[in-house]
Design an enzyme around this catalytic site. Structure first.
Site, PDB file in Angstrom:
ATOM      1  N   SER A 122     -15.680   9.842  -7.844  1.00 44.41           N
ATOM      2  CA  SER A 122     -16.375  11.015  -7.263  1.00 44.41           C
ATOM      3  C   SER A 122     -15.823  11.408  -5.897  1.00 44.41           C
ATOM      4  O   SER A 122     -14.680  11.823  -5.803  1.00 44.41           O
ATOM      5  CB  SER A 122     -17.896  10.767  -7.191  1.00 44.41           C
ATOM      6  OG  SER A 122     -18.351  10.079  -8.311  1.00 44.41           O
ATOM      7  N   HIS A 145     -15.756  14.017 -12.049  1.00 42.42           N
ATOM      8  CA  HIS A 145     -16.849  14.669 -12.780  1.00 42.42           C
ATOM      9  C   HIS A 145     -17.463  15.771 -11.922  1.00 42.42           C
ATOM     10  O   HIS A 145     -17.239  15.798 -10.711  1.00 42.42           O
ATOM     11  CB  HIS A 145     -17.913  13.632 -13.182  1.00 42.42           C
ATOM     12  CG  HIS A 145     -18.561  12.967 -12.009  1.00 42.42           C
ATOM     13  ND1 HIS A 145     -19.737  13.410 -11.479  1.00 42.42           N
ATOM     14  CD2 HIS A 145     -18.182  11.910 -11.242  1.00 42.42           C
ATOM     15  CE1 HIS A 145     -20.070  12.661 -10.455  1.00 42.42           C
ATOM     16  NE2 HIS A 145     -19.137  11.737 -10.280  1.00 42.42           N
TER      17      HIS A 145
END
Lengths: 232, 86
Positions: A122, A145
């Site tokens: 992330s 993501h």
């Protein structure tokens, strides 16, 4: 019980002692120990969640913004420090704190090298690419993501737009500081079929290099060698 | 805004049992996080430094037991003493 006592001003005392030792050496032996100035490296280890505006509950292991930022300033400022090694093993965290640390590292004038171990997920992705050169361990992974909503939100199109713009800050930074194009990174973010019940992509060591996000697969010796070369 | 692979309910769930009294102090010129033990001693939980040499100092290694010597009123700083476990 040991009689050794430590207190806050010990560092200053030690500095004076080292100075005295050096003078003694010059006076008595006529020698001077040459310290390799500038080859001295400092290492910033990032573990767990990146903590920014909110103090996270104690079960989270965190790397705190207020610890890291002054350390980066000190490293940039200290003329005895030659470069910075950034060791990452993070599950993500606060977007703004992560981007702030990444921007600080990207704008440093001293050589910087990053090494992703375990995971750089992330918000760890922009941090990993913020250095001059980046390495990833063969077994390490990076999860890319989309940003997600938490808590109560107002269900209007503007909310979606706001999230899209926040996400764009990450996409922009990664594409600017690594070899991946914006479109390719966005595609990895929104890929289906890779993660169970979720969108996104998990990249293993070599894959992150193949996509151009990370420069090279390697370990500690590689990272230190590269940092040494950049310092010289 | 949190961007993480850990689900929000796991990040934000407040598990009180793992908490203890922690404090950040400067020892030997380095910042450390101390955990207060029951018997009025403190153990080094984490060293916060970018200097790799600091991690080689035995007195700053995680797990080292420390106690404070009551500071004199005129000294604002606490004085720490290392406890030997053997």
């Amino acid at each position: 019980m040991d009689s050794k006592v430590y207190f806050a001003s010990q560092a200053e005392k030690q500095d004076k002692e080292t100075q005295k030792d050096k003078m003694d050496n010059i006076k008595e032996m006529g020698t001077i120990a040459v310290q390799e100035k500038g080859r001295n490296i400092h290492c910033l280890t990032v573990i767990g969640q990146i903590e920014g505006h909110m103090v996270l509950p104690p079960q989270n292991k965190t790397t705190k913004y207020e610890h890291v930022i002054p350390q980066l300033v000190a490293i940039e400022e200290d003329k005895n420090i030659g470069g910075l090694l950034l060791v990452l093993n993070t599950v993500g965290g606060d977007v703004e704190a992560g981007l702030a640390i990444a921007e600080m590292i990207a704008s440093m004038s001293k050589p910087t090298v990053s090494l992703v171990l375990g995971g750089g997920h992330s918000i760890g992705v922009p941090m990993a690419v913020s250095t001059n050169y980046s390495f990833i361990a063969p077994s390490a992974t990076m999860t890319i993501h989309p940003l997600r909503l938490s808590g109560m939100i107002i269900g209007v199109p503007q909310t979606y737009e706001y999230f899209d713009r926040m996400q764009e800050r990450v996409v922009e930074f990664v594409s600017k500081n690594s070899g991946i194009k914006k479109e390719a990174f966005r595609k990895l973010m929104l890929k289906t079929g890779e993660l169970a019940n979720d969108v996104g992509t998990v990249l293993f060591g070599q894959e992150a290099v193949d996509y151009g996000i990370i420069n090279e697969v390697g370990g500690l010796a590689y990272a230190l060698k590269k940092l040494g070369e950049n310092i010289d | 805004m949190i961007y993480s692979i850990v689900p929000f309910d796991q990040i934000l769930f407040d598990q009180q049992s793992s908490s203890g009294t922690r404090m950040e102090v400067t020892l030997d010129g380095e910042q450390v996080v101390l955990l207060q033990n029951d018997n009025n001693t403190y153990s080094v939980e984490r060293l916060i430094s970018t200097n790799p040499r600091a991690y080689l100092k035995p007195e700053l290694m995680p797990g080292t037991l420390l106690m404070t010597i009551t500071a004199k009123e005129e000294t604002p700083r606490a004085i720490w003493k290392i406890m030997k476990t053997d």
